[in-house]
Design an enzyme around this catalytic site. Structure first.
Site, PDB file in Angstrom:
ATOM      1  CE  LYS A  62     -42.856 -24.548 -10.609  1.00 55.89           C
ATOM      2  NZ  LYS A  62     -42.711 -24.987  -9.221  1.00 55.89           N
ATOM      3  CD  GLN A 106     -40.555 -25.637  -6.177  1.00 56.38           C
ATOM      4  OE1 GLN A 106     -40.740 -24.825  -7.079  1.00 56.38           O
ATOM      5  NE2 GLN A 106     -41.144 -26.816  -6.186  1.00 56.38           N
ATOM      6  CG  ASP A 129     -48.023 -22.181  -6.374  1.00 61.07           C
ATOM      7  OD1 ASP A 129     -48.587 -22.803  -7.299  1.00 61.07           O
ATOM      8  OD2 ASP A 129     -47.252 -22.719  -5.555  1.00 61.07           O
TER       9      ASP A 129
END
Ligand code: NAP
Length: 290
Positions: A62, A106, A129
């Site tokens: 990323k 994450q 996200d």
């Protein structure tokens, strides 16, 4: 468009790499324009708890993609022993940092951490996200907001290949908060008839065999076999297991499917592309408010 001869029929491979490249190019152009117009470089902050090698690889990917798109990134690593309070404090700090426009925690986090509490510490306007309750509500009600990145990428790929969703039976295997649950919500918002399956589902194959659109989001290598897939189905394999293996047994599934995502090169690149796109969108909105 890649057509692969496999088994009795021909199946189209859904090329996420190419579709993602286009999205990232557009995001890079929008990032450059924002820098020129407002002096703002979109910045994605990634937070990792622990040192899982696979998670570390995803985070580095990323960051690399951000750099290649002319975007900035920050990375915070907390030890495996970090508490929920410490993680919440980190995410709150990033939420308040004007140089950070998007935040990604994450997944998965160590089991002793309250992942929901951590997600909710992310400011909704930086939730690129799509993991906060705010983003979930927006997805559920079809309102503007950030989609969960992988589900958003899956929908973009389905659109890219002109897959009609309304009235289709979509079966989602998996109901995690980052993948299975939101992808079902997005499919429902597009008028698919959605069935969720999970670890307590009895006779999974009875559901998968009737899926016009099958989304595998389990995290078990080659878990779904072609024998349990409807002829002509669209198969989205979101799984990514050690050895670059998906959740679907590819050869037998490709022999039955009309469209199928490869692993790698299907869903994975789309996730990062949507993440970058949403970070630029977040930076643009935040810059407009200054
Ligand atoms: P997760 O949080 O572990 O969730 C797995 C889901 O699978 C759970 O809902 C679980 O059900 C269900 N499940 C487990 N065993 C099952 C069984 N025997 N039958 C039916 N359902 C079963 O995993 P995740 O984070 O959603 O990730 C799933 C996969 O997607 C992994 O391979 C991951 O690497 C991959 N992934 C890929 C991307 C990408 O960008 N390509 C992004 C995210 C994740 P319960 O809820 O009942 O436990």
């Amino acid at each position: 468009m890649t057509i692969s001869e496999s088994g009795s029929g021909s199946v189209v491979l859904m090329d996420g790499t190419t579709a993602a490249r286009r999205i990232v190019e557009q995001a890079a152009a929008a990032a450059a324009a924002l820098k020129a117009d407002a002096g703002v470089t979109p910045c994605l902050a990634t937070v990792l708890v622990g040192s899982d090698p696979a998670s570390l690889t995803y985070v580095r990917m990323k960051q690399n993609r951000c750099a290649r798109a002319g975007m900035a990134s920050q990375h915070v690593e907390l030890p495996e022993s970090a508490t929920t309070a410490e993680l919440v404090a980190t995410l709150t700090r990033l939420s308040l940092d004007p140089d950070v426009h998007g935040i990604l925690l994450q997944h998965p986090v160590p089991t002793h951490i309250d992942e929901r509490a951590a997600f909710e510490a992310i400011a909704p306007e930086k939730d690129v996200d799509g993991v906060t309750s705010h983003s979930f509500a927006a997805m559920a009600f079809g309102e503007p907001g950030f989609a969960s990145a992988t589900p958003g990428g899956i929908l973009r790929l389905l659109d890219e290949y002109g897959v009609e969703l309304a009235g289709k039976h979509a079966v989602v295997v998996g109901r995690s908060p980052i993948l299975g649950k939101p992808v079902g919500m997005l499919l429902l918002a597009r008028n698919a008839t959605v069935t969720y399956c999970h670890s307590k589902t009895v006779d999974l194959a009875a559901y998968t065999r009737h899926a016009d659109i099958l989304v595998a989001a389990v995290g078990k290598p080659r878990f779904i076999d072609g024998a349990d897939i409807k002829s002509g189905a669209v198969v989205i394999d979101a799984g990514y297991n050690p050895g670059n293996v998906g959740d679907v047994e590819f050869d037998s599934a490709a022999a039955k499917a009309s469209l199928i995502t490869p692993v790698p090169g299907g869903v994975g690149p789309m996730t990062i592309a949507v993440l970058l796109e949403q970070t630029v969108a977040a930076a643009t909105r935040q810059a407009a408010r200054i």
